[in-house]
Scaffold this active site. Structure first.
Site, PDB file in Angstrom:
ATOM      1  N   GLY A  64      24.931  44.670  48.761  1.00  0.00           N
ATOM      2  CA  GLY A  64      25.984  44.037  49.661  1.00  0.00           C
ATOM      3  C   GLY A  64      26.943  43.112  49.169  1.00  0.00           C
ATOM      4  N   SER A  65      27.307  42.420  49.907  1.00  0.00           N
ATOM      5  CA  SER A  65      28.626  41.595  49.423  1.00  0.00           C
ATOM      6  C   SER A  65      28.256  40.983  48.007  1.00  0.00           C
ATOM      7  CB  SER A  65      29.121  40.686  50.429  1.00  0.00           C
ATOM      8  OG  SER A  65      29.630  41.397  51.649  1.00  0.00           O
ATOM      9  N   THR A  66      27.165  40.540  47.844  1.00  0.00           N
ATOM     10  CA  THR A  66      27.081  39.775  46.547  1.00  0.00           C
ATOM     11  C   THR A  66      27.636  40.681  45.169  1.00  0.00           C
ATOM     12  OG1 THR A  66      24.839  40.682  46.303  1.00  0.00           O
ATOM     13  CG2 THR A  66      25.017  38.591  47.608  1.00  0.00           C
TER      14      THR A  66
END
Lengths: 382, 631
Positions: free
Chosen positions: B318-320
């Site tokens: 995801g956004s990580t």
């Protein structure tokens, strides 16, 4: 000569005592002492439960032996058939009222003593056959019909013993009787006929053997085929013998015997234990003692002046030899496992009594060696 | 008398023949005796010894496992069991009846005992029951006169005092299965246990030690007569983990009730301080022997208690993942940190629309804002400019896409897709849309929480290729040697680029518009940085988007988003990296970030509570803090 013989018959007790073969009896004591030592070891260094009892029996037996030795040999001649008949009766009795022991009916429980008539029969048969052949001339012995009666005398008890079933004793009866036939002068070719006849009948006889007997023969032929079952005894016995080596593992140090890998170490397999603990040296020593006793037996028989005495002497000696040979050959894996004890060594009452009775007769033959007994001697006055 | 002398002569002749025959037979006996006792003697002597001597194995005590401060995590417990020796009682049934009035014996057990008594030799003890407590032991001892043949026996069994809290790190031991029997005779001992999972499994040889042996003399029944000689074995080695148990417990407690995983590691040394996966299981149950029903329950649980999600759970980052994309873009020079991209809430690629999580869009965003507010459109654009292969190379430098060599069995690879990868596995060309999706950490990308923690550590430790490990010492089957001071290679990132990204992740938590601002650590000097991630596990169709998106909590559990947060602290001089993943937990900012906040705060508190990280127990000389400080 006749007067000489007569005078022998009237030997005083003191004179007779002088005639007893004491050296022979000393050898018996030495051999029995080896047995006591082995039973002491089998009891893990204790007189209980075997050594002490065996000593008592031996002591009683020796008493009986001397009494028998001093008894006028004509008395044995006269009652030879009677003794045989009674023993045969007892043997028949174990077929019915016998005590079940060791998987075979062999004993009569007399309350204080378990009697094995088959053991007594070994002596009784010798006496009966000796009397029969004593009465026959050389021409008689040459007649096949003359041999029918003694053959029956052997066949009856042998059949009963086989029924029990006790293969070892039956074999001993037959071979022991055969030896008497042989020294009595039965022609060689007749033995050959019987031998080959028996060989031919073997497949038939095989059918009559019990399963466990067949098993024993088979496991003898290939003991490794079933190391935990029927072959176990033989394998463990050979291991014990072999591990003894030349000088043995030491008194009471036999691991096979003392850790119970060896079965029946106080009875049938006691020679194995001796050979394990005292090695080849111990085994040969005992064989040496036996050989001396056997030589004594031969010498006594040959020196006797009556055919009855000679035949009794050879009968007893041969029986003694058969005990020795069958037992030792068995524990060394030379012949199948048959229940024959080692004479004077194995723990057991009847065998001891039988043997000492026999040795008493042998000593009696020696005491009365110069007595001349006519062919009808059984009917003569004493 | 003439006739008798003939008879006598014949008799003597025949007797001589008979004597000869007997002599021959006796010679045969002597020959046989010679053969057995001289020729074959040695062979039979060996056989006799084989008969009488038994070699008994003496199992070594299994090595303990302790945490970095020496707190025992896996120990050997004295296991009191009651056994019955049937030869010492005249009445087995009666004894069992009396025993049954002291400790309950079920009917099934009763039958098993009687069966074993019948089957075994009379002097062999039969186990009636294991794991007796003190009270039961005392009761049995007091009633000993009424219990002939009953004995209390003490054995050793593995015990995990902290059960579920350490289950996924330690694993468990259980009986040896047939396939596992190797040359080691210890494995064939009845009741022997070997490591089946976790540290217990990977260091099984070291923990196991080597067996001793005892030569005993036995009789034909197998009863031991005496011991002839004895050779003591080598007890198993004690293994000290890098785990800080108190932190581990705190993390496990914090994750309780969720299907989640968290990894805390030292960004410089690679020490894993806590590694948790929930739900867990009771490792002690495996040692005692798990019932089929219990096993089925464990296996069929949708929250997979048997899987260590920290190393074997694979999730899109995801956004990580946006830090990796940003660094790749900066390195390629396709964007300057201050350049802005306009976010109208979506971007177009051909006919397709790629949406930002924020419906109205972020407007003009530069790189710092794009990370802080997690603008998807910005990352679609720079991913497009950078290209998937550049992004993949950066991801791999940061530790994604392959196992990191943690000393636990079952570590998964994760997946960092490239053009070549797609052609090789799917036989299809790469589409630009897939690059865009990868730019926000979705699509084919898969990472494990451990990989995310390592990525975070590498971002904040100055760009060094730190790798994680679980033991304080290097453990080999023969010996444990102190781990050398780590010398990790640089992954070759410009410190200027790293600084830009780290300033942005600091602002994610501490900035006024950061996605994790509600989870900021307020304590001065303890502040954390990090990045949220929310991973969609279902496709959103156009129709659904137009109807308005459902709130996560309105969806069935298995369709809810995964919540992720990667973080580090303290921001001024990062020391701890953490990755938190909550399966179907909702948003990274709402679910995962608060957990990371608690973990990082606790990690730092424990740190400052002990200056220099010196353990409270008397182990100052081999303090792991020494290595930590160097890093």
């Amino acid at each position: 000569m006749a007067t000489n013989g007569l005078s022998r018959a009237q030997l005083t007790l003191r004179q007779k005592l002088w005639q007893v073969p004491w050296l022979f009896i000393l050898l018996l004591f030495a051999t029995a002492a080896v047995g006591f030592a082995m039973l002491y070891s089998a009891g893990n260094g204790s007189l209980d439960p075997w050594a002490s009892r065996q000593m008592v029996r031996f002591g009683l037996g020796v008493g009986v032996m001397i009494v028998v030795a001093l008894t006028n040999i004509r008395l044995w001649l006269r009652y030879a058939y009677a003794i045989y008949a009674v023993t045969l009766l007892l043997l028949t009795a174990v077929e019915f009222g016998g005590f079940i022991g060791m998987g075979a009916q062999r004993w009569i429980d007399l309350g204080f003593f378990n009697l094995q008539p088959s053991e007594l029969m070994k002596i009784a048969l010798v006496l009966a056959l000796a009397r029969y052949f004593h009465a026959g001339s050389m021409e008689d012995v040459g007649r096949p019909t003359f041999l029918l009666v003694p053959l029956l005398m052997v066949a009856a008890p042998a059949a009963l013993v086989l029924r029990q079933p006790d293969l070892g004793t039956a074999l001993m009866l037959i071979i022991g009787a055969g030896a008497i036939f042989f020294v009595a002068g039965v022609r060689m070719w007749k033995f050959a006929v019987v031998f080959f006849g028996a060989l031919g009948a073997a497949p038939v006889a095989w059918q009559f053997l019990r399963d466990y007997q067949k098993q024993r023969v088979l496991s003898f032929l290939n003991p490794e085929s079933d190391p935990l079952g029927a072959g176990y005894h033989i394998i463990q016995s050979k291991i014990a013998l072999g591990s003894g080596g030349v000088f043995g593992r030491g008194f009471m140090q036999g691991s096979q015997s003392h850790l119970n890998f060896l079965p029946e170490k106080q009875t049938d397999f006691i020679f194995t234990m001796l050979a394990e603990e005292f090695g080849l040296v111990g085994g040969l020593t005992l064989l040496g003692l036996y050989t001396l006793l056997l030589i004594y037996g031969f010498a006594i028989s040959v020196s006797c002046r009556s055919q009855f005495g000679r035949l009794v002497g050879m009968g007893v000696t041969t029986t003694f030899f058969l005990y020795i040979f069958i037992n030792i050959a068995m524990v060394m894996g030379l012949i199948p496992v048959v229940g024959v004890p080692l004479p004077l060594i194995s723990y057991g009452g009847t065998v001891m009594v039988t043997l000492l009775l026999g040795f008493g007769l042998l000593a009696g033959v020696y005491v009365h060696r110069d007595m001349i007994i006519g062919r009808r001697g059984a009917d003569e006055d004493l | 008398m003439h006739r008798d002398s003939d008879r006598h002569k014949l008799f003597s002749r025949r007797t001589a023949m008979l004597a000869g025959g007997k002599a021959l037979l006796l010679s045969a006996l002597v020959g046989r005796m010679y053969y057995l006792q001289v020729v074959e003697s040695e062979r039979y002597a060996t056989l006799a010894d084989e008969n009488r001597i038994n070699l008994r194995l003496l199992p070594p005590p299994r090595g303990r496992i302790v945490d970095r401060f020496g707190i025992p995590l896996a120990v050997n417990q004295q296991n009191y069991r009651v056994v019955l020796i049937s030869e010492n009682t005249d009445d087995v049934e009666g004894t069992l009846r009396v025993l049954g009035s002291i400790i309950p014996i079920s009917d099934g057990e009763h039958r098993r005992i009687l069966r074993e008594v019948r089957r075994r030799r009379r002097f062999v003890p039969v186990t009636v029951r294991e794991n007796l407590n003190w009270e039961e032991v005392a009761q049995i001892e007091v009633n000993a006169p009424d219990l002939p043949g009953v004995m209390i026996d003490v054995g050793e069994s593995r015990f995990y005092p902290h059960g579920e809290e350490t289950a996924h790190v330690l694993g468990y031991v259980a009986a040896v299965s047939e396939a596992e029997v190797t040359g080691d005779p210890l494995l064939e001992l009845p009741g022997f246990r070997i490591g089946k999972a976790g540290v217990e499994r990977i260091y099984d040889l070291a923990l196991r030690g080597t067996g001793g042996s005892s030569q005993v003399e036995v009789n034909a029944l197998g009863r031991v007569i005496r011991e002839l000689s004895r050779q003591d074995g080598q007890p198993g080695a004690e293994i000290a983990l890098t785990i800080d148990f108190d932190l581990q417990k705190m993390v496990t407690d914090r994750l309780a009730g969720e299907s989640a995983a968290a990894v805390v590691m030292d960004v410089h040394t690679g020490d894993v301080l806590a590694l948790a996966s929930t739900p867990g299981y009771d490792p002690n149950a495996f040692n005692k022997g798990l019932s089929t029903d219990d096993w089925k329950t464990l296996v069929s649980n949708p929250r997979t208690p048997l899987i260590n999600k920290a190393i074997a759970g694979q999730y899109p980052p995801g956004s990580t993942f946006k830090m990796a994309v940003a660094l790749a873009a900066l390195e390629k020079g396709v964007i300057s940190p201050s350049a802005t991209i306009f976010c109208p809430g979506f971007t177009r690629l051909g006919k397709a629309r790629f949406h930002c999580w924020k419906r109205g869009g972020h407007g003009n965003v530069d790189m710092t804002r794009a990370i802080t507010e997690s603008c998807d459109v910005y990352f679609y654009e720079i991913a497009r400019r950078t290209g998937i292969d550049r992004i993949a190379a950066m991801a791999e430098r940061l530790g994604l896409g392959r196992p990191l060599g943690l000393d636990l069995p079952g570590e998964k690879d994760g997946l960092v897709p490239t053009k070549d990868w797609k052609r090789a596995t799917m036989d299809e060309p790469w589409h630009m849309g897939e690059t865009l999706i990868s730019g926000i950490g979705q699509g084919y990308l898969l990472t494990t929480p451990l990989q995310l923690a390592v990525m975070t550590a590498r971002l904040v430790n100055g760009g060094y290729a730190v790798t994680p490990h679980l033991t304080r010492d290097k453990v080999s089957p023969r010996a444990t040697t102190p781990r050398p001071a780590p010398r990790y290679k640089s992954i070759g990132l410009s410190s200027w680029h790293l600084n830009i990204v780290n300033e942005a992740t600091k602002a994610v938590v501490n900035g006024p518009r950061g996605t994790a601002r509600r989870s900021a650590i307020k304590e001065e000097g303890f502040e954390m940085g990090g990045k949220t991630g929310t991973v969609q596990v279902r496709r959103i169709t156009k129709a659904q988007r137009e109807q308005g998106l459902k709130k996560n909590k309105d969806l069935p559990w298995k369709y809810r988003d995964h919540a992720i947060f990667v973080g580090y602290a303290p921001v001024h001089s990062p020391r701890y990296a953490v990755a938190v993943l909550v399966e179907h937990g909702g948003g990274g900012s709402t679910t995962a970030a608060p957990i990371a906040h608690d973990i990082l705060l606790e990690a730092q508190r424990r740190d400052s509570a002990r200056p220099g990280n010196t353990p409270p127990v008397s182990q100052a000389d081999d303090s792991p803090g020494a290595a930590v400080k160097k890093g």
